[in-house]
Design a protein around this motif. Sequence first.
Motif, short mmCIF file in Angstrom:
data_model
loop_
_atom_site.label_atom_id
_atom_site.label_comp_id
_atom_site.label_asym_id
_atom_site.label_seq_id
_atom_site.Cartn_x
_atom_site.Cartn_y
_atom_site.Cartn_z
N GLY A 6 0.82 -1.20 0.00
CA GLY A 6 0.00 0.00 0.00
C GLY A 6 0.85 1.25 0.00
N PHE A 7 0.19 2.40 -0.18
CA PHE A 7 0.94 3.65 -0.34
C PHE A 7 0.15 4.83 0.18
CE2 PHE A 7 -1.44 2.78 -4.20
CZ PHE A 7 -2.01 4.00 -4.54
N MET A 8 0.84 5.96 0.31
CA MET A 8 0.21 7.21 0.71
C MET A 8 -0.11 8.04 -0.53
SD MET A 8 2.37 8.48 4.05
CE MET A 8 3.98 8.19 3.33
N VAL A 9 -1.21 8.76 -0.45
CA VAL A 9 -1.62 9.66 -1.52
C VAL A 9 -1.40 11.09 -1.03
CG1 VAL A 9 -3.53 10.44 -2.97
CG2 VAL A 9 -3.35 8.02 -2.32
N GLY A 10 -0.59 11.84 -1.77
CA GLY A 10 -0.33 13.22 -1.39
C GLY A 10 0.97 13.44 -0.66
N ILE A 11 1.91 12.51 -0.75
CA ILE A 11 3.22 12.68 -0.14
C ILE A 11 3.85 13.96 -0.70
CG2 ILE A 11 5.53 11.67 0.14
CD1 ILE A 11 4.25 8.96 -0.60
N PRO A 12 4.49 14.78 0.15
CA PRO A 12 5.19 15.96 -0.37
C PRO A 12 6.15 15.58 -1.50
CG PRO A 12 5.12 16.04 2.01
CD PRO A 12 4.56 14.70 1.62
N GLY A 13 5.97 16.23 -2.63
CA GLY A 13 6.81 15.95 -3.79
C GLY A 13 6.29 14.87 -4.71
N GLN A 14 5.17 14.24 -4.35
CA GLN A 14 4.60 13.17 -5.18
C GLN A 14 3.98 13.75 -6.45
OE1 GLN A 14 0.89 11.19 -3.80
NE2 GLN A 14 2.17 9.36 -3.67
N LYS A 15 4.20 13.08 -7.57
CA LYS A 15 3.66 13.50 -8.85
C LYS A 15 2.68 12.45 -9.37
CE LYS A 15 8.03 15.83 -9.99
NZ LYS A 15 9.19 15.86 -10.92
N VAL A 16 1.91 12.83 -10.38
CA VAL A 16 0.96 11.90 -10.97
C VAL A 16 1.66 10.63 -11.44
CG1 VAL A 16 -0.59 11.52 -12.93
CG2 VAL A 16 -0.75 13.64 -11.62
N GLU A 17 2.82 10.80 -12.05
CA GLU A 17 3.54 9.62 -12.55
C GLU A 17 3.96 8.69 -11.42
OE1 GLU A 17 6.42 13.16 -13.47
OE2 GLU A 17 4.24 12.83 -13.35
N ASN A 18 4.15 9.22 -10.21
CA ASN A 18 4.47 8.35 -9.08
C ASN A 18 3.27 7.50 -8.70
OD1 ASN A 18 6.18 11.18 -7.60
ND2 ASN A 18 7.04 9.61 -8.95
N LEU A 19 2.07 8.06 -8.75
CA LEU A 19 0.85 7.29 -8.47
C LEU A 19 0.64 6.22 -9.53
CD1 LEU A 19 -1.49 10.22 -7.38
CD2 LEU A 19 -0.47 8.48 -5.89
N VAL A 20 0.97 6.54 -10.76
CA VAL A 20 0.89 5.54 -11.84
C VAL A 20 1.86 4.40 -11.53
CG1 VAL A 20 1.28 5.12 -14.28
CG2 VAL A 20 0.17 7.24 -13.56
N GLN A 21 3.07 4.74 -11.07
CA GLN A 21 4.04 3.71 -10.70
C GLN A 21 3.50 2.82 -9.59
OE1 GLN A 21 7.34 6.63 -10.05
NE2 GLN A 21 8.60 5.16 -11.18
N ASP A 22 2.81 3.40 -8.62
CA ASP A 22 2.24 2.61 -7.54
C ASP A 22 1.26 1.57 -8.08
OD1 ASP A 22 3.41 3.64 -5.10
OD2 ASP A 22 2.27 5.48 -5.45
N ILE A 23 0.38 1.98 -8.98
CA ILE A 23 -0.60 1.06 -9.54
C ILE A 23 0.08 -0.05 -10.33
CG2 ILE A 23 -2.48 0.83 -11.20
CD1 ILE A 23 -3.44 3.59 -10.32
N MET A 24 1.05 0.31 -11.14
CA MET A 24 1.73 -0.69 -11.96
C MET A 24 2.53 -1.67 -11.10
SD MET A 24 0.46 0.16 -14.77
CE MET A 24 1.24 -1.11 -15.77
N PHE A 25 3.12 -1.15 -10.01
CA PHE A 25 3.84 -2.04 -9.10
C PHE A 25 2.88 -3.03 -8.44
CE2 PHE A 25 4.84 -2.77 -4.56
CZ PHE A 25 5.87 -3.67 -4.74
N LEU A 26 1.73 -2.55 -7.98
CA LEU A 26 0.77 -3.43 -7.34
C LEU A 26 0.25 -4.49 -8.31
CD1 LEU A 26 -1.25 -0.81 -5.27
CD2 LEU A 26 0.27 -2.57 -4.35
N LYS A 27 0.05 -4.10 -9.55
CA LYS A 27 -0.39 -5.07 -10.55
C LYS A 27 0.65 -6.17 -10.74
CE LYS A 27 -3.28 -6.55 -13.72
NZ LYS A 27 -4.62 -7.06 -13.37
#
Length: 362
Positions: A208-229
């Motif tokens: 799992g991960f945090m949403v809204g980490i300081p410095g987090q970008k949209v592409e980082n959230l995309v990475q989270d989803i792809m990693f979980l998959k």
Amino acid sequence: MCTKIGSNRTVLECIEELFRNNELSPEKIGYILTNMRDNEREYLLSSAYETRVKVYGNKVYTRGLIEFTNHCKMDCKYCGINRENGNIHRYRLTVEEILDCCNRGYKLGFRTFVLQGGEDIYFTDDIIEDMISKIKSRYPDVAITLSIGEKDYESYERYYRAGVDRYLLRHETANEELFNRIHVSSSFKNRMRCLYDLKKIGYQVGAGFMVGIPGQKVENLVQDIMFLKKLEPEMVGIGPFIPHKDTIYKDERSGTARDTIIMLALIRLFLPNVLLPATTALSSIDLNGRKQALKSGANVIMPNLSPTDVRGDYSLYDGKLSMGYEGGECKNFIEKSIEEIGLSVDMSRGDNIKWRESHDRS
């Protein structure tokens, strides 16, 4: 096609593709997150809810959360119980106190206990193994989820053999640079090693991960989803970043309930079989957050069974809720709140459905 920037239909087409196939390219995920409008968001959430109902029905699985120590050897920059914080009251429950929590929870009907704590060096492998063995001996029909951070392979194997069924270790972010920026005593490579060790041993694994980490970008959230998959965990716990007054991020802005719920819905569509909690952090920034999450693909809640006098001391972030809807003793209130939105409480072990089909440990 989804690559036609500017079309009002493209986001819907991307969501439809994901709903249909449980797959989507990183580019299309990023496009959804960047361009989604309110009506498209509603379609995403309803698609996630439909997927959850198709797999798990209307059941909301309950876990009794026991936060048994807030001592921690780590120095994660965002966490209120990190070792450098001298402003909080430290506590650790004895094994007997933990067993008392389990006893109360069992009488209330809970059949999964989530034992969570900081990385406390007092709790050696011998103590953890003894604790787990005692819980399983008294309550052989319960599932145990353990969440005590990064360990070596041999430790994880000992816990599993003692009777731990699931292990929760959030990866926090799948971007190595961002991970190493917000952690001091932990490395991205070791966190990944731990997760794959847990998979190899045979746990039902939670990331799992945090949403809204300081410095987090949209592409980082995309990475989270792809990693979980890629990882295909049995559980995924996500929540908004919430600052703590005693950390260097104290003045940073919190993540939002809206963004967190969007990520929950996307995860449900990518991983239809996953157990997906509506987290306390989400309720802590939006009192309706838990209900919104349950209507957007989440299917797990974790009411708190810890002694009431220490719940406020397990302060990972500011404003954490631990009573009322979050308290395990308020079972009737919890059931009524869930029934109001057309769902039903399930107090069973609530194993991951895919895992249950291939592993019969009950």
